[in-house]
Write an enzyme that holds these catalytic residues in place. Structure first.
Site, PDB file in Angstrom:
ATOM      1  N   SER A   1     -41.912  22.278 -56.977  1.00 28.16           N
ATOM      2  CA  SER A   1     -41.224  21.557 -55.923  1.00 28.16           C
ATOM      3  C   SER A   1     -41.399  20.088 -56.276  1.00 28.16           C
ATOM      4  CB  SER A   1     -41.864  21.871 -54.577  1.00 28.16           C
ATOM      5  OG  SER A   1     -41.377  20.967 -53.626  1.00 28.16           O
ATOM      6  N   ARG A   2     -40.291  19.432 -56.615  1.00 23.09           N
ATOM      7  CA  ARG A   2     -40.443  18.083 -57.166  1.00 23.09           C
ATOM      8  C   ARG A   2     -40.654  17.013 -56.114  1.00 23.09           C
ATOM      9  NH1 ARG A   2     -36.237  20.134 -60.127  1.00 23.09           N
ATOM     10  NH2 ARG A   2     -37.087  21.174 -61.952  1.00 23.09           N
ATOM     11  N   VAL A   3     -40.256  17.249 -54.881  1.00 20.58           N
ATOM     12  CA  VAL A   3     -40.421  16.189 -53.881  1.00 20.58           C
ATOM     13  C   VAL A   3     -41.288  16.592 -52.702  1.00 20.58           C
ATOM     14  CG1 VAL A   3     -38.293  14.980 -54.429  1.00 20.58           C
ATOM     15  CG2 VAL A   3     -38.240  16.823 -52.778  1.00 20.58           C
TER      16      VAL A   3
END
Ligand code: ATP
Ligand code: MG
Length: 487
Positions: A345-347
């Site tokens: 999950s990049r953010v």
């Protein structure tokens, strides 16, 4: 009789497979709604030099070459508003349940521009799923786009539905878009939502497998338009697309019928744009624009876990991360079958609450270490004590991360279970008893020490004092637990 106007009218040249080729219509826009002489409607999807390609929304045997087609001057629209909550509608916003006519606030264009960078803000509030492995390790923030990807029957829909169920009382409206699915499975989802009082804040947009490809193609954009109404009212919305593989297939069918040239895997060249323009519309708006958000959970089905196929790679690159579900994990009983190593999950982590960070921060590395060492145990070689500990603990962590469908946990419960894992308070508990241990220890805290739960919920972080207290309670409980189970 009205004079024929080639700018606003056209003549059907040919019609087959619910696709009409029409001459003239010189001023037609892409996505524009048009009407046939017999009252049927369709949408412009191809603008060529000599003709316009139109997809029909309903089967019509009464359209013939030579019939007149008229422009409406409008992009296809759907009704939107609070009246859609609790309703099941078609891709065009027609009610499909037995609750009578739809009450709605306005119409919105199915296609819309995504909010600009200046209108957006970064993701700062978590969207809690109530699923430990997601909220702890692959957290999702409001306004994020997180792909759920995996083979058939790996629990993709279950994750999405559980996430919707967990939004109860969280002030998040939900839109579930079913694309090309069996009616029976959607009915089941609607019943589940109803039974668990989640339909009150949810709209279902349904285009089932027997619907025309045109409707399957439109459904996600319609769902997005419905969500955008609330977004612009400053609300938080969650939208699920189940699933975009079938959406791409519907678009491929339409494109081939329109005689567009096929590219990789026979998809037309603009299939990337098909999904990018959809998912770009998910956003977190800044304060000046109301501060609303649309969190998107698109689902993509893979074949034999192949995430490097065309549609999966496209959607992976459009989204802010993916939850990758594996068949062998699912079959071995590790459910939800999320492959922690391949999921990201990049953010979301910037939106994660402090308490969750404190208890889950080291989990991913612990699991990676464990996975690496686990292979050794298969050779049955003598292990040193450190390796043995890591492996024993890893097995237990995986037990903690197992979670049955529909058993969403509250934030505080998740924190407590992961706290036990981080602090290894269940060191002497057998892996088979971990689930029971976790359940009992958090129930004990809830019943005997409700002020701990209150503090976690209020502060969203664990002070040193609080951590020490929880640890003491848990260790004391562990002693009793082991005594009870060993005897
Ligand atoms: P499809 O490819 O057919 O759409 P899917 O990947 O969406 O399948 P689901 O329908 O969500 O998978 O789940 C498949 C089956 O596994 C269902 O019977 C569901 O009840 C069960 N299941 C899913 N998640 C869990 C879970 N965490 N615990 C127990 N059972 C689960
Ligand atoms: Mg499914």
């Amino acid at each position: 009789m009205n004079k024929y106007n080639a700018h606003t009218q056209g003549v059907v040249l040919s019609i087959s497979d619910n696709i009409a080729l029409v001459s003239d219509l010189l001023d037609a826009m892409l996505g524009e709604l048009v009407f046939f002489a017999n009252g049927s409607s369709g949408m412009v999807l191809n603008l060529l030099e000599n003709n316009v390609g139109i997809i029909l929304f309903a089967e019509s045997r009464f359209i013939d070459p030579g019939d007149i087609v008229s422009k409406s001057g409008k992009i296809a629209q759907v009704p939107v508003g609070d009246g859609l909550l609790g309703r099941v509608v078609s891709a065009l916003g027609e009610p499909l349940d037995d609750l009578g006519a739809l009450s709605f606030s306005e119409y919105r264009d199915i296609e819309a521009l995504a909010p600009s960078v200046m209108q957006r803000s970064s993701v700062d509030t978590p969207l809690l799923t109530g699923i430990k492995v997601i909220d702890g390790l692959i957290p999702i923030g409001r306004g994020q786009r997180e792909l759920i990807i995996g083979d058939r029957q790996t629990g993709k829909t279950a994750l999405a539905v559980d996430t919707i169920l967990n939004q109860k009382g969280q002030n998040v409206y939900c839109v579930y878009v079913a694309i090309g699915q069996k009616n029976s499975s959607v009915v089941q989802i609607v019943n589940t939502l109803k039974k668990r009082e989640a339909l009150d804040y949810t709209t279902i947009v349904l285009s089932n497998a027997s619907d025309l490809p045109a409707r399957q193609y439109l459904a996600p954009y319609s769902g997005m338009a419905i969500a955008e109404y609330w977004l612009h009212q400053g609300k938080d919305v969650l939208i699920v697309f189940d699933d975009l593989s079938k959406h791409a297939i519907a678009y491929r069918t339409i494109s081939l019928l329109l005689r567009r040239s096929p590219g990789r895997e026979a998809y037309p060249g603009d299939v990337f744009y098909l999904h990018s323009r959809l998912l770009e519309r998910a956003a977190k708006l800044n304060k000046e624009n109301g501060g609303g958000s649309i969190t998107a959970l698109p689902i993509v089905e893979t074949q034999s876990g192949d995430i490097s196929a065309y549609i999966p790679t496209n959607v992976i690159s459009i989204t802010d991360g993916q939850l990758f579900l594996q068949t062998d994990l699912f079959n071995s009983g590790q459910r939800p079958a999320i492959d922690v190593g391949l999921s990201v999950s990049r953010v979301g982590s910037s939106a994660q609450y402090q308490a969750m960070k404190q208890v889950a921060g080291s989990l991913k590395i612990e699991l990676a270490n464990f996975k690496e060492l686990q292979t050794f145990t298969q050779f049955g070689s003598d292990l040193d004590i450190v390796t043995k500990n890591i492996i024993e603990h890893g097995v237990k962590v995986l037990e903690v991360l197992k979670q049955y469908q529909y058993l969403n946990l509250s934030f505080a419960d998740e924190v407590l279970e992961l706290f036990a894992s981080k602090n290894r308070t269940f060191r002497d508990v057998h892996p088979h008893d971990i689930a029971r241990y976790c359940y009992e220890v958090r129930t004990l805290i809830k019943e005997k020490h409700p002020e701990i739960i209150e503090e976690i919920n209020r502060e969203k972080k664990l002070s040193d004092v609080l951590s020490k207290r929880i640890k003491t309670i848990m260790l004391r409980f562990s002693e009793e637990f082991i005594k009870e189970y060993v005897s």
